[in-house]
Design an enzyme around this catalytic site. Structure first.
Site, PDB file in Angstrom:
ATOM      1  N   ASP A 138      -6.341  -1.227  -5.387  1.00 20.79           N
ATOM      2  CA  ASP A 138      -5.165  -1.540  -4.569  1.00 20.79           C
ATOM      3  C   ASP A 138      -4.150  -2.305  -5.408  1.00 20.79           C
ATOM      4  OD1 ASP A 138      -6.160  -0.410  -2.251  1.00 20.79           O
ATOM      5  OD2 ASP A 138      -6.799  -2.310  -1.350  1.00 20.79           O
ATOM      6  N   ARG A 179      -1.996   6.461  -5.702  1.00 23.87           N
ATOM      7  CA  ARG A 179      -1.621   6.342  -4.282  1.00 23.87           C
ATOM      8  C   ARG A 179      -0.211   5.737  -4.258  1.00 23.87           C
ATOM      9  NH1 ARG A 179      -4.663   1.863  -1.399  1.00 23.87           N
ATOM     10  NH2 ARG A 179      -6.327   3.350  -1.011  1.00 23.87           N
TER      11      ARG A 179
HETATM   12  P1  FDA Z   1       7.300   2.280   7.580  1.00 27.14           P
HETATM   13  O1  FDA Z   1       6.965   0.844   7.428  1.00 27.14           O
HETATM   14  O2  FDA Z   1       8.732   2.672   7.466  1.00 27.14           O
HETATM   15  O3  FDA Z   1       6.701   2.798   8.935  1.00 27.14           O
HETATM   16  C1  FDA Z   1       6.845   4.118   9.406  1.00 27.14           C
HETATM   17  C2  FDA Z   1       6.233   4.205  10.794  1.00 27.14           C
HETATM   18  O4  FDA Z   1       4.815   3.982  10.701  1.00 27.14           O
HETATM   19  C3  FDA Z   1       6.711   3.124  11.750  1.00 27.14           C
HETATM   20  O5  FDA Z   1       7.879   3.511  12.413  1.00 27.14           O
HETATM   21  C4  FDA Z   1       5.527   2.996  12.685  1.00 27.14           C
HETATM   22  O6  FDA Z   1       5.521   4.039  13.627  1.00 27.14           O
HETATM   23  C5  FDA Z   1       4.351   3.177  11.766  1.00 27.14           C
HETATM   24  N1  FDA Z   1       3.885   1.898  11.219  1.00 27.14           N
HETATM   25  C6  FDA Z   1       4.012   1.466   9.944  1.00 27.14           C
HETATM   26  N2  FDA Z   1       3.445   0.266   9.785  1.00 27.14           N
HETATM   27  C7  FDA Z   1       2.971  -0.088  11.006  1.00 27.14           C
HETATM   28  C8  FDA Z   1       2.290  -1.227  11.488  1.00 27.14           C
HETATM   29  N3  FDA Z   1       1.988  -2.241  10.685  1.00 27.14           N
HETATM   30  N4  FDA Z   1       1.947  -1.247  12.792  1.00 27.14           N
HETATM   31  C9  FDA Z   1       2.222  -0.216  13.615  1.00 27.14           C
HETATM   32  N5  FDA Z   1       2.870   0.901  13.213  1.00 27.14           N
HETATM   33  C10 FDA Z   1       3.246   0.961  11.924  1.00 27.14           C
HETATM   34  N6  FDA Z   1       0.704  -1.645   0.229  1.00 27.14           N
HETATM   35  C11 FDA Z   1       0.604  -2.336  -0.938  1.00 27.14           C
HETATM   36  O7  FDA Z   1       1.494  -3.109  -1.269  1.00 27.14           O
HETATM   37  N7  FDA Z   1      -0.492  -2.150  -1.733  1.00 27.14           N
HETATM   38  C12 FDA Z   1      -1.483  -1.271  -1.428  1.00 27.14           C
HETATM   39  O8  FDA Z   1      -2.450  -1.141  -2.185  1.00 27.14           O
HETATM   40  C13 FDA Z   1      -1.373  -0.540  -0.221  1.00 27.14           C
HETATM   41  N8  FDA Z   1      -2.339   0.365   0.157  1.00 27.14           N
HETATM   42  C14 FDA Z   1      -2.102   1.167   1.244  1.00 27.14           C
HETATM   43  C15 FDA Z   1      -3.012   2.182   1.556  1.00 27.14           C
HETATM   44  C16 FDA Z   1      -2.734   3.078   2.570  1.00 27.14           C
HETATM   45  C17 FDA Z   1      -3.703   4.191   2.853  1.00 27.14           C
HETATM   46  C18 FDA Z   1      -1.532   2.935   3.329  1.00 27.14           C
HETATM   47  C19 FDA Z   1      -1.179   3.907   4.408  1.00 27.14           C
HETATM   48  C20 FDA Z   1      -0.668   1.908   3.066  1.00 27.14           C
HETATM   49  C21 FDA Z   1      -0.949   1.009   2.043  1.00 27.14           C
HETATM   50  N9  FDA Z   1      -0.090  -0.046   1.774  1.00 27.14           N
HETATM   51  C22 FDA Z   1      -0.254  -0.753   0.590  1.00 27.14           C
HETATM   52  C23 FDA Z   1       0.928  -0.472   2.784  1.00 27.14           C
HETATM   53  C24 FDA Z   1       2.283   0.162   2.538  1.00 27.14           C
HETATM   54  O9  FDA Z   1       2.864  -0.376   1.377  1.00 27.14           O
HETATM   55  C25 FDA Z   1       3.225  -0.075   3.731  1.00 27.14           C
HETATM   56  O10 FDA Z   1       3.422  -1.444   3.895  1.00 27.14           O
HETATM   57  C26 FDA Z   1       2.735   0.518   5.054  1.00 27.14           C
HETATM   58  O11 FDA Z   1       2.098   1.738   4.856  1.00 27.14           O
HETATM   59  C27 FDA Z   1       3.928   0.780   6.013  1.00 27.14           C
HETATM   60  O12 FDA Z   1       4.817   1.678   5.438  1.00 27.14           O
HETATM   61  P2  FDA Z   1       5.084   3.177   5.945  1.00 27.14           P
HETATM   62  O13 FDA Z   1       5.163   4.036   4.736  1.00 27.14           O
HETATM   63  O14 FDA Z   1       4.108   3.583   6.948  1.00 27.14           O
HETATM   64  O15 FDA Z   1       6.572   3.156   6.495  1.00 27.14           O
END
Ligand code: FDA
Length: 282
Positions: free
Chosen positions: A109, A159
């Site tokens: 991560d 990732r």
């Molecule tokens: P965005 O934040 O724009 O959200 C898009 C939509 O997703 C929202 O409108 C909502 O519907 C839904 N959503 C997103 N977050 C939500 C929440 N907390 N609660 C409810 N709904 C939510 N980061 C990092 O810095 N280091 C890492 O190693 C990882 N590892 C990682 C693994 C995996 C499998 C995932 C999916 C994510 C990570 N992350 C991470 C976290 C990542 O950086 C990010 O903060 C979150 O995925 C939210 O971003 P989105 O791309 O979903 O977009």
């Protein structure tokens, strides 16, 4: 169970490894793979770091015993990286070696920017002996394009996520639109590169254009997967899996859930408001 622990349950499988195993079984039944995270970060002593690595050896045993479709996600600050990088290499190396014998992939991560370079360096050190190790890159960081260009050329399994840590504007894009634009750009660079591309997002605005690019590039199914977090956008997880895409869900478990829960809260103001309402009995 306290109110905070109750609220955190939305995003974590539970406090015990058995809870994680049960959650993974449910996901696997839906044709969704998992990556397991034992919650915790920034440990202060070698003893804590050693115990953290031991917990991952138990996870690997559970993956083998229960024949789970799962790999592991590891935070190097939990393995002692901030105490001594060489100690961290040895300590996390126990996980990497056991995973290697089992044919299980180890995802490292990505944490806050003070440890970005050190995390990349240790990942590359592991990759000298073991190619089933990959990294996470955060689209919010300005340096990420350069990192991605190198990693795509090296064929590293990446990732790609937006980034969950608060960073200064000097090194990160402050505007969400710029992070989103960079996410799509970096995803395309990875797709055009040599390694496996793991697209970690719940954002349809990212998913749709990247899906179209994957189709256009005729990227084979084994070269990419969609990744999402436990408890978030479950319908979207199922939808992609039902469409025949490889989908993997990040399954965190353990008692040290506060840091993880806080990041999930800060990502979305609705989560914060929801928690406040419960706190104040609304
Ligand atoms: P965005 O934040 O724009 O959200 C898009 C939509 O997703 C929202 O409108 C909502 O519907 C839904 N959503 C997103 N977050 C939500 C929440 N907390 N609660 C409810 N709904 C939510 N980061 C990092 O810095 N280091 C890492 O190693 C990882 N590892 C990682 C693994 C995996 C499998 C995932 C999916 C994510 C990570 N992350 C991470 C976290 C990542 O950086 C990010 O903060 C979150 O995925 C939210 O971003 P989105 O791309 O979903 O977009």
């Amino acid at each position: 169970m306290g109110i905070l622990a109750f609220l955190a349950r939305r995003f974590i499988a539970g406090e015990g490894l058995d809870d994680a195993v049960a959650a993974i079984r449910q996901l696997n039944a839906l044709n969704i793979s998992a990556t397991v995270d034992n919650l915790g970060e920034n440990v202060k002593t070698k003893e804590e770091a050693t115990r953290s690595a031991d917990a991952y050896l138990d996870i690997l045993d559970a993956i083998g015993t229960h024949k789970l479709d799962a790999n592991v996600s590891v935070k190097l600050t939990m393995m002692g990286m901030e105490i001594d990088p060489d100690f961290c290499y040895e300590n996390a190396g126990r996980i990497v070696n056991k995973a290697k014998d089992m044919g299980v992939f180890v995802r490292i991560d990505m944490e806050g920017s003070p440890v970005t370079q050190l995390t990349l360096d240790l990942m590359r050190r592991f990759r000298k002996d073991y190619d089933q190790v990959g990294i996470v890159i955060q689209a919010m960081l300005r340096r990420s394009e350069e990192d991605i260009r190198l990693l795509a050329e090296e064929g590293v399994n990446v990732r790609l996520c937006k980034g969950a840590y608060k960073e200064p504007d000097s090194i990160a894009f402050p505007k969400k639109e710029d992070v989103n634009e960079n996410y799509i750009k970096l995803a395309k660079l990875l797709i055009d590169g040599q390694g496996k591309v793991c697209l970690a997002t719940h954002d349809r605005k990212m998913i749709e254009p990247i899906k179209a690019y994957i189709e256009e590039a005729k990227l084979p199914k084994e070269r990419y997967e969609w990744q999402m977090l436990y408890g978030i956008e479950r319908d979207l997880q199922k939808e992609l899996a039902n469409q025949g895409h490889n989908v993997r869900v990040y399954v965190p478990y353990g008692s040290d859930w506060l840091g993880y829960y806080t990041r999930r809260m800060m990502e979305r103001k609705e989560n914060f408001l929801f928690a406040m309402k419960h706190f104040f009995g609304g």
